[in-house]
Write a protein that holds these residues in place. Structure first.
Motif, PDB file in Angstrom:
ATOM      1  N   GLN A 162      -7.109 -10.068  -7.809  1.00 24.64           N
ATOM      2  CA  GLN A 162      -6.814 -10.155  -9.235  1.00 24.64           C
ATOM      3  C   GLN A 162      -5.482 -10.835  -9.522  1.00 24.64           C
ATOM      4  OE1 GLN A 162      -7.277  -6.356 -11.076  1.00 24.64           O
ATOM      5  NE2 GLN A 162      -9.405  -6.178 -10.503  1.00 24.64           N
ATOM      6  N   PHE A 163      -4.660 -11.065  -8.526  1.00 26.43           N
ATOM      7  CA  PHE A 163      -3.346 -11.658  -8.726  1.00 26.43           C
ATOM      8  C   PHE A 163      -3.103 -12.746  -7.693  1.00 26.43           C
ATOM      9  CE2 PHE A 163      -3.000  -7.136  -9.813  1.00 26.43           C
ATOM     10  CZ  PHE A 163      -2.650  -7.234 -11.145  1.00 26.43           C
ATOM     11  N   ALA A 164      -2.330 -13.760  -8.086  1.00 25.93           N
ATOM     12  CA  ALA A 164      -1.865 -14.770  -7.143  1.00 25.93           C
ATOM     13  C   ALA A 164      -0.356 -14.882  -7.307  1.00 25.93           C
ATOM     14  CB  ALA A 164      -2.535 -16.110  -7.392  1.00 25.93           C
ATOM     15  N   ARG A 165       0.344 -14.803  -6.198  1.00 26.11           N
ATOM     16  CA  ARG A 165       1.805 -14.919  -6.211  1.00 26.11           C
ATOM     17  C   ARG A 165       2.193 -16.046  -5.262  1.00 26.11           C
ATOM     18  NH1 ARG A 165       0.457  -9.520  -6.041  1.00 26.11           N
ATOM     19  NH2 ARG A 165       1.201  -8.303  -7.804  1.00 26.11           N
TER      20      ARG A 165
ATOM     21  N   ASP B 254       5.657 -14.861   7.683  1.00 28.46           N
ATOM     22  CA  ASP B 254       5.017 -14.072   8.729  1.00 28.46           C
ATOM     23  C   ASP B 254       3.773 -13.397   8.140  1.00 28.46           C
ATOM     24  OD1 ASP B 254       4.231 -12.443  10.799  1.00 28.46           O
ATOM     25  OD2 ASP B 254       6.090 -11.282  10.871  1.00 28.46           O
ATOM     26  N   PRO B 255       2.566 -13.917   8.419  1.00 32.55           N
ATOM     27  CA  PRO B 255       1.339 -13.362   7.846  1.00 32.55           C
ATOM     28  C   PRO B 255       1.119 -11.886   8.176  1.00 32.55           C
ATOM     29  CG  PRO B 255       0.898 -15.469   8.875  1.00 32.55           C
ATOM     30  CD  PRO B 255       2.305 -15.087   9.241  1.00 32.55           C
ATOM     31  N   SER B 256       1.685 -11.393   9.271  1.00 34.00           N
ATOM     32  CA  SER B 256       1.480  -9.991   9.646  1.00 34.00           C
ATOM     33  C   SER B 256       2.208  -9.033   8.705  1.00 34.00           C
ATOM     34  CB  SER B 256       1.937  -9.745  11.078  1.00 34.00           C
ATOM     35  OG  SER B 256       3.344  -9.876  11.176  1.00 34.00           O
ATOM     36  N   LYS B 257       3.099  -9.537   7.878  1.00 34.53           N
ATOM     37  CA  LYS B 257       3.858  -8.696   6.952  1.00 34.53           C
ATOM     38  C   LYS B 257       3.085  -8.374   5.670  1.00 34.53           C
ATOM     39  CE  LYS B 257       7.718  -8.814   9.327  1.00 34.53           C
ATOM     40  NZ  LYS B 257       8.141  -7.711  10.100  1.00 34.53           N
ATOM     41  N   PHE B 258       1.927  -8.999   5.489  1.00 38.68           N
ATOM     42  CA  PHE B 258       1.175  -8.794   4.262  1.00 38.68           C
ATOM     43  C   PHE B 258       0.193  -7.651   4.415  1.00 38.68           C
ATOM     44  CE2 PHE B 258       2.935 -12.917   3.851  1.00 38.68           C
ATOM     45  CZ  PHE B 258       3.257 -12.995   2.515  1.00 38.68           C
ATOM     46  N   ARG B 259      -0.012  -6.963   3.297  1.00 40.20           N
ATOM     47  CA  ARG B 259      -0.896  -5.804   3.291  1.00 40.20           C
ATOM     48  C   ARG B 259      -2.338  -6.214   3.571  1.00 40.20           C
ATOM     49  NH1 ARG B 259       0.737  -3.038  -2.234  1.00 40.20           N
ATOM     50  NH2 ARG B 259      -1.494  -2.876  -2.221  1.00 40.20           N
ATOM     51  N   ILE B 260      -3.133  -5.252   3.980  1.00 38.65           N
ATOM     52  CA  ILE B 260      -4.526  -5.503   4.335  1.00 38.65           C
ATOM     53  C   ILE B 260      -5.365  -5.919   3.127  1.00 38.65           C
ATOM     54  CG2 ILE B 260      -5.341  -3.126   4.086  1.00 38.65           C
ATOM     55  CD1 ILE B 260      -6.869  -3.708   6.795  1.00 38.65           C
ATOM     56  N   ASN B 261      -4.924  -5.577   1.921  1.00 41.15           N
ATOM     57  CA  ASN B 261      -5.697  -5.932   0.734  1.00 41.15           C
ATOM     58  C   ASN B 261      -5.201  -7.223   0.093  1.00 41.15           C
ATOM     59  OD1 ASN B 261      -3.299  -4.968  -0.249  1.00 41.15           O
ATOM     60  ND2 ASN B 261      -4.196  -3.630  -1.785  1.00 41.15           N
ATOM     61  N   SER B 262      -4.616  -8.107   0.905  1.00 41.68           N
ATOM     62  CA  SER B 262      -4.130  -9.401   0.440  1.00 41.68           C
ATOM     63  C   SER B 262      -4.720 -10.512   1.298  1.00 41.68           C
ATOM     64  CB  SER B 262      -2.601  -9.468   0.527  1.00 41.68           C
ATOM     65  OG  SER B 262      -2.007  -8.496  -0.281  1.00 41.68           O
TER      66      SER B 262
ATOM     67  N   SER C  86      -3.879 -10.862  -4.195  1.00 40.94           N
ATOM     68  CA  SER C  86      -3.872  -9.418  -3.968  1.00 40.94           C
ATOM     69  C   SER C  86      -4.898  -8.712  -4.818  1.00 40.94           C
ATOM     70  CB  SER C  86      -2.498  -8.829  -4.298  1.00 40.94           C
ATOM     71  OG  SER C  86      -1.509  -9.450  -3.544  1.00 40.94           O
ATOM     72  N   LYS C  87      -5.448  -7.631  -4.255  1.00 42.68           N
ATOM     73  CA  LYS C  87      -6.321  -6.751  -5.012  1.00 42.68           C
ATOM     74  C   LYS C  87      -5.454  -5.883  -5.917  1.00 42.68           C
ATOM     75  CE  LYS C  87      -9.504  -6.148  -1.184  1.00 42.68           C
ATOM     76  NZ  LYS C  87     -10.116  -5.169  -0.282  1.00 42.68           N
ATOM     77  N   MET C  88      -6.037  -5.433  -7.003  1.00 38.42           N
ATOM     78  CA  MET C  88      -5.311  -4.508  -7.863  1.00 38.42           C
ATOM     79  C   MET C  88      -5.313  -3.148  -7.183  1.00 38.42           C
ATOM     80  SD  MET C  88      -5.835  -3.364 -11.794  1.00 38.42           S
ATOM     81  CE  MET C  88      -4.736  -4.496 -12.539  1.00 38.42           C
ATOM     82  N   SER C  89      -4.155  -2.548  -7.108  1.00 36.66           N
ATOM     83  CA  SER C  89      -4.074  -1.233  -6.497  1.00 36.66           C
ATOM     84  C   SER C  89      -4.360  -0.169  -7.553  1.00 36.66           C
ATOM     85  CB  SER C  89      -2.708  -1.006  -5.872  1.00 36.66           C
ATOM     86  OG  SER C  89      -1.713  -1.154  -6.846  1.00 36.66           O
ATOM     87  N   THR C  90      -5.023   0.867  -7.147  1.00 37.76           N
ATOM     88  CA  THR C  90      -5.356   1.981  -8.029  1.00 37.76           C
ATOM     89  C   THR C  90      -4.319   3.074  -7.861  1.00 37.76           C
ATOM     90  OG1 THR C  90      -7.676   1.443  -7.661  1.00 37.76           O
ATOM     91  CG2 THR C  90      -7.201   3.531  -8.715  1.00 37.76           C
TER      92      THR C  90
END
Length: 89
Positions: free
Chosen positions: A51-54, A62-70, A84-88
């Protein structure tokens, strides 16, 4: 349509997958209609959870620093972005 600013095209950084970014559902419908009408192409779109693009400005990304929902993607200029997905709550 990317030149018109109605759709953004992203390529995933890890494998060759194309992602379309729009502001709302109507732009997807217009995209499908125009692809069929102007080019005779049938389009099958699959909704993704993002839902978001940053946009990221960092030479030492470093791609390993990004969350699993990105997902790391590149825009048409080759600039890295994080979808990124919207977090609930």
């Amino acid at each position: 349509m990317t030149e018109e600013g109605t759709i953004q095209v992203f390529q995933t950084a890890s494998f060759d997958e194309t992602i379309l970014g729009v502001i709302g559902q109507l732009q997807f419908e217009v995209f499908e209609y125009r692809m069929k009408g102007e080019y005779g192409v049938d389009v099958q779109l699959q909704r993704m959870p993002y839902q978001f693009a940053r946009w990221i400005v960092d030479e030492n990304l470093d791609p390993s620093k990004f969350r699993i929902n990105s997902a790391l993607v590149k825009d048409k200029k080759g600039i890295m972005s994080c979808s990124s997905k919207m977090s609930t709550p």
